[in-house]
Design a protein around this motif. Structure first.
Motif, mmCIF file in Angstrom:
data_model
loop_
_atom_site.group_PDB
_atom_site.id
_atom_site.type_symbol
_atom_site.label_atom_id
_atom_site.label_comp_id
_atom_site.label_asym_id
_atom_site.label_seq_id
_atom_site.Cartn_x
_atom_site.Cartn_y
_atom_site.Cartn_z
ATOM 1 N N ALA A 1 29.262 28.201 22.362
ATOM 2 C CA ALA A 1 28.610 28.976 23.417
ATOM 3 C C ALA A 1 27.378 28.250 23.958
ATOM 4 O O ALA A 1 27.113 28.266 25.168
ATOM 5 C CB ALA A 1 28.215 30.352 22.876
ATOM 6 N N ILE A 2 26.634 27.599 23.066
ATOM 7 C CA ILE A 2 25.447 26.854 23.499
ATOM 8 C C ILE A 2 25.852 25.689 24.398
ATOM 9 O O ILE A 2 25.233 25.442 25.452
ATOM 10 C CB ILE A 2 24.654 26.335 22.272
ATOM 11 C CG1 ILE A 2 24.099 27.502 21.462
ATOM 12 C CG2 ILE A 2 23.518 25.419 22.727
ATOM 13 C CD1 ILE A 2 23.140 28.391 22.213
ATOM 14 N N THR B 1 26.921 26.927 27.765
ATOM 15 C CA THR B 1 25.793 27.443 28.541
ATOM 16 C C THR B 1 24.846 26.339 28.984
ATOM 17 O O THR B 1 24.425 26.285 30.148
ATOM 18 C CB THR B 1 25.008 28.485 27.712
ATOM 19 O OG1 THR B 1 25.899 29.519 27.286
ATOM 20 C CG2 THR B 1 23.877 29.086 28.523
ATOM 21 N N VAL B 2 24.513 25.463 28.051
ATOM 22 C CA VAL B 2 23.474 24.461 28.304
ATOM 23 C C VAL B 2 24.038 23.200 28.951
ATOM 24 O O VAL B 2 23.361 22.554 29.758
ATOM 25 C CB VAL B 2 22.747 24.106 26.985
ATOM 26 C CG1 VAL B 2 21.754 22.973 27.193
ATOM 27 C CG2 VAL B 2 22.045 25.334 26.427
ATOM 28 N N GLN C 1 23.723 22.747 32.658
ATOM 29 C CA GLN C 1 22.313 22.624 33.038
ATOM 30 C C GLN C 1 21.779 21.220 32.763
ATOM 31 O O GLN C 1 20.800 20.788 33.379
ATOM 32 C CB GLN C 1 21.475 23.650 32.275
ATOM 33 C CG GLN C 1 21.856 25.095 32.568
ATOM 34 C CD GLN C 1 21.060 26.082 31.747
ATOM 35 O OE1 GLN C 1 19.942 25.781 31.301
ATOM 36 N NE2 GLN C 1 21.600 27.272 31.523
#
Length: 226
Positions: free
Chosen positions: A136-137, A140-141, A144
């Protein structure tokens, strides 16, 4: 790079305080066996995190999604925690029934650093939910960070560094209690940790019993009755 590091450090701090079997065993190790033993245990935990991060990064999304929700893995991890906790609890009860001699106290306090690191690794690696967390990290990251490998590497190194630094702080605080410990208190702490491991094992087993699994079982029972 500085922005990536500053974004990662709070995550490492929060990760260090996530309640779980590793959290409580780390504190127990610090109180009972001391600073070096706790750091060794923690390095084993971090090694498992590195394995999970690599799996999440280099494996396909669908593969990890299917693995992280696999009931068999939750059952396997839960059984290990429950069995380990029960064996440890029974062992402490047997020791408590006997007179706690100096040799037995020394056995409890004995520091086998390889075993401690392995213990940390296993306690973390059997929790497949941690793999889902790192996936999940990354999901998500990663965007970015423009999916730039060097930025992602910097980010996760910073997360783990923040995690380790926070754990060192926790270990130092917990170690202050060591001078106040008696042999009886050590046994009580180890009993409590054994019970906590059993509870977290049951929680893992419960996660395997998802709504879809219950639906499948009910369908099978209904078909058998018909």
């Amino acid at each position: 790079m500085i922005d990536d590091i500053l974004a990662a450090l709070p995550l490492g701090f929060l990760l260090s305080f996530m309640p779980g079997a590793v959290f409580f065993v780390l504190l127990e190790t610090s109180v009972v066996k001391g600073f070096r033993a706790a750091i060794t245990f923690d390095l084993g935990v971090i090694l498992a995190d590195i394995v999970f991060i690599c799996l999440a990064y280099f494996s396909s999304y669908r593969l990890i999604q299917s693995i992280k929700d696999e009931p068999a893995l939750f059952i396997f991890g839960g059984l290990i925690l429950v069995i380990y906790g029960l064996v440890s609890f029974i062992k402490q009860k047997r020791i408590a029934k006997d007179e706690l001699s100096e040799s037995k106290t020394n056995e409890i306090l004995k520091k086998d650093y390889f075993t401690l690191a392995l213990k940390g690794f296993i306690l973390n690696i059997i929790n497949v939910g941690v793999l889902g967390f790192w996936l999940a990290i990354i999901i998500t990251v990663g965007p970015q960070l423009d999916m730039n490998q060097s930025r992602i590497l910097t980010f996760f190194i910073s997360v783990l560094a923040g995690y380790l630094c926070t754990d060192i702080f926790k270990i130092v605080l917990a170690k202050q209690l060591r001078n106040k410990l008696t042999s009886g208190n050590i046994l009580k702490i180890k009993k409590v940790i054994s019970i906590i491991l059993i509870i977290f094992g049951i929680v893992l087993l419960a996660q395997a019993w998802s709504p879809s699994e219950r639906k499948f079982v009910m369908e099978q029972l209904e078909s058998d009755n018909n």
